[in-house]
Design a protein around this motif. Structure first.
Motif, mmCIF file in Angstrom:
data_model
loop_
_atom_site.group_PDB
_atom_site.id
_atom_site.type_symbol
_atom_site.label_atom_id
_atom_site.label_comp_id
_atom_site.label_asym_id
_atom_site.label_seq_id
_atom_site.Cartn_x
_atom_site.Cartn_y
_atom_site.Cartn_z
ATOM 1 N N ARG A 63 -13.533 -13.713 20.778
ATOM 2 C CA ARG A 63 -13.262 -14.402 22.050
ATOM 3 C C ARG A 63 -13.001 -13.399 23.173
ATOM 4 N NH1 ARG A 63 -8.740 -18.540 19.880
ATOM 5 N NH2 ARG A 63 -10.026 -20.357 19.323
ATOM 6 N N LYS A 64 -12.196 -12.400 22.857
ATOM 7 C CA LYS A 64 -11.886 -11.379 23.886
ATOM 8 C C LYS A 64 -13.158 -10.616 24.272
ATOM 9 C CE LYS A 64 -9.066 -7.286 24.869
ATOM 10 N NZ LYS A 64 -9.668 -7.319 26.188
ATOM 11 N N PHE A 65 -13.939 -10.238 23.255
ATOM 12 C CA PHE A 65 -15.211 -9.530 23.502
ATOM 13 C C PHE A 65 -16.099 -10.348 24.447
ATOM 14 C CE2 PHE A 65 -19.625 -8.495 22.557
ATOM 15 C CZ PHE A 65 -19.626 -7.113 22.487
ATOM 16 N N ARG A 66 -16.204 -11.627 24.135
ATOM 17 C CA ARG A 66 -17.026 -12.532 24.954
ATOM 18 C C ARG A 66 -16.467 -12.675 26.376
ATOM 19 N NH1 ARG A 66 -15.921 -18.406 23.201
ATOM 20 N NH2 ARG A 66 -14.038 -17.816 24.332
ATOM 21 N N ASP A 67 -15.163 -12.893 26.467
ATOM 22 C CA ASP A 67 -14.590 -13.159 27.787
ATOM 23 C C ASP A 67 -14.557 -11.918 28.665
ATOM 24 O OD1 ASP A 67 -14.372 -15.791 27.078
ATOM 25 O OD2 ASP A 67 -12.290 -15.622 26.404
ATOM 26 N N LYS B 137 -22.068 -0.658 22.081
ATOM 27 C CA LYS B 137 -23.421 -1.028 22.488
ATOM 28 C C LYS B 137 -23.437 -1.813 23.805
ATOM 29 C CE LYS B 137 -26.415 -2.786 19.219
ATOM 30 N NZ LYS B 137 -26.702 -3.506 17.930
ATOM 31 N N TYR B 138 -22.388 -2.582 24.000
ATOM 32 C CA TYR B 138 -22.309 -3.435 25.191
ATOM 33 C C TYR B 138 -21.053 -3.109 26.004
ATOM 34 C CZ TYR B 138 -25.961 -6.267 23.007
ATOM 35 O OH TYR B 138 -27.139 -6.699 22.441
ATOM 36 N N PRO B 139 -21.017 -1.954 26.675
ATOM 37 C CA PRO B 139 -19.830 -1.643 27.481
ATOM 38 C C PRO B 139 -19.652 -2.693 28.588
ATOM 39 C CG PRO B 139 -21.608 -0.062 27.899
ATOM 40 C CD PRO B 139 -22.053 -0.917 26.757
ATOM 41 N N VAL B 140 -18.398 -3.072 28.823
ATOM 42 C CA VAL B 140 -18.105 -4.126 29.806
ATOM 43 C C VAL B 140 -18.760 -3.822 31.151
ATOM 44 C CG1 VAL B 140 -16.278 -5.258 31.123
ATOM 45 C CG2 VAL B 140 -15.946 -4.799 28.684
ATOM 46 N N SER B 141 -18.712 -2.554 31.562
ATOM 47 C CA SER B 141 -19.227 -2.192 32.895
ATOM 48 C C SER B 141 -20.718 -2.533 33.042
ATOM 49 C CB SER B 141 -19.029 -0.698 33.148
ATOM 50 O OG SER B 141 -19.734 0.044 32.158
ATOM 51 N N LYS B 142 -21.465 -2.443 31.942
ATOM 52 C CA LYS B 142 -22.906 -2.737 32.027
ATOM 53 C C LYS B 142 -23.251 -4.168 31.637
ATOM 54 C CE LYS B 142 -24.874 1.861 31.176
ATOM 55 N NZ LYS B 142 -25.788 2.606 30.278
ATOM 56 N N ALA B 143 -22.483 -4.738 30.721
ATOM 57 C CA ALA B 143 -22.881 -6.004 30.103
ATOM 58 C C ALA B 143 -22.280 -7.230 30.786
ATOM 59 C CB ALA B 143 -22.484 -6.002 28.622
ATOM 60 N N LYS B 144 -21.330 -7.009 31.676
ATOM 61 C CA LYS B 144 -20.603 -8.143 32.255
ATOM 62 C C LYS B 144 -21.538 -9.104 32.992
ATOM 63 C CE LYS B 144 -16.280 -9.456 34.244
ATOM 64 N NZ LYS B 144 -14.957 -9.001 34.650
ATOM 65 N N GLY B 145 -21.536 -10.350 32.573
ATOM 66 C CA GLY B 145 -22.257 -11.399 33.272
ATOM 67 C C GLY B 145 -23.755 -11.423 33.048
ATOM 68 N N THR B 146 -24.267 -10.537 32.194
ATOM 69 C CA THR B 146 -25.701 -10.561 31.918
ATOM 70 C C THR B 146 -25.973 -10.821 30.438
ATOM 71 O OG1 THR B 146 -27.755 -9.265 31.849
ATOM 72 C CG2 THR B 146 -25.705 -8.015 31.733
ATOM 73 N N ARG C 33 -16.791 -9.832 28.854
ATOM 74 C CA ARG C 33 -18.156 -9.688 29.386
ATOM 75 C C ARG C 33 -18.629 -10.932 30.153
ATOM 76 N NH1 ARG C 33 -16.773 -6.879 25.628
ATOM 77 N NH2 ARG C 33 -17.488 -4.730 25.281
ATOM 78 N N ASP C 34 -17.758 -11.917 30.249
ATOM 79 C CA ASP C 34 -18.097 -13.144 30.990
ATOM 80 C C ASP C 34 -19.335 -13.825 30.388
ATOM 81 O OD1 ASP C 34 -17.754 -15.080 32.912
ATOM 82 O OD2 ASP C 34 -18.705 -13.951 34.530
ATOM 83 N N TRP C 35 -19.371 -13.898 29.066
ATOM 84 C CA TRP C 35 -20.542 -14.433 28.368
ATOM 85 C C TRP C 35 -20.401 -15.898 27.965
ATOM 86 C CZ3 TRP C 35 -22.234 -10.050 24.410
ATOM 87 C CH2 TRP C 35 -22.857 -9.019 25.129
ATOM 88 N N LYS C 36 -19.237 -16.494 28.230
ATOM 89 C CA LYS C 36 -19.067 -17.879 27.786
ATOM 90 C C LYS C 36 -20.113 -18.795 28.445
ATOM 91 C CE LYS C 36 -15.477 -21.105 26.423
ATOM 92 N NZ LYS C 36 -14.046 -21.494 26.543
#
Lengths: 106, 106, 106, 106
Positions: free
Chosen positions: C9-13, D90-99, C15-18
């Motif tokens: 959940r934290k990983f997802r949130d 693999k998915y750093p927050v800075s690059k992966a956020k919102g995509t 990254r704003d992936w929900k």
């Protein structure tokens, strides 16, 4: 495959199913049918599958492949020929002969 | 699909791959390719898939369908036509029109 | 699985992936990962798969299973226990012992 | 998941099914169940799936995941935690956020 495609279009249109046939759900359907085909081999050695059932599940896979290609106005045989040409580059005979390795590992 | 099948057989035999192509692993390969096709639609709306990639993954699916049919000496178009005839019984127009329900629920 | 779910959940949130994680695409992702797991066995005998890769692909499958269950507020262990109870009815020991047949064929 | 795994082992051994449960066929079974889960969303919007059926198919997926992990003596929660740690790289927050892009495209 012209006759099969013509029959599939008619089958679909007689039932007014084009509304459901977006490419995402067609791919989903194709994948589900591929899995039903696979199930015929589950817990079995390769030669133990029921051929009559393989026929039917394989036909379902190809039916969705035809409909999906049609939704993009692609010719199914042409894209297979194009892909073989690509694969000849990815898997040169000198490297790929006799090995089941993926091209990324050759 | 005669030309595609002839090219696929040659591609396979040039690489001595027939030894790996039992029907169980061919079905497995087909299912894996169907899943790679599906991945092109993941997290996307139906119209967002990359058509060039769809072409290639769909071609891979059909290539394995041709090789699997060939391993059983089946004609791919014929089995599709036979299956459509069966589906016309399973999904009569009067019951199936306009609904995406499975035949078991009609 | 509480810690794993909390971390997912934290990983997802973070990254704003929900926004992408509707149940249909989560099921699609799960199915794609299951297929990547399967690919590790393609053209191979069962004992030839690379265990480190099996670990990773199996983990991906379970991660999506946890997220999908969570999206319906289901407890993953509970639904497995409930299903085992159902399967004990579908596959009575007296009929199912030593056979790999599907319950529909017992 | 200890109770579920214990129940699954007993269920399997009562039916003498360990003979069928090599890792290749367990992965095949898992993939087939994942596809049955997916079928609940076919031709539907994400919220239209039948939750009771989702429960059952998802349970089947996880049951095979437990049995497969067990066949390699892996702890299912531990491998998920290990994979999350990998994915954080693999998915750093800075690059992966919102995509929703794959890490290979970030």
């Amino acid at each position: 495959m012209k006759e099969a495609l013509a029959r599939l279009r008619k089958f679909r249109d007689d039932r007014d199913w084009k509304q459901f046939h977006n490419p995402k759900d067609l791919s989903l359907a194709l994948s589900i049918e591929a899995s039903e085909l696979l199930e015929l081999f589950l817990w079995k050695s390769p030669e133990q599958a029921d051929i009559d059932k393989v026929k039917e599940e394989l036909a379902d896979v190809v039916a969705y492949a035809l409909l999906l290609a049609d939704s993009y106005e692609l010719n199914l045989e042409q894209i297979v020929l194009d892909k073989i040409a690509k694969n000849e580059q990815k898997y040169p005979v000198s490297k790929a002969k006799g090995t089941a390795k993926k091209y990324t590992e050759l």
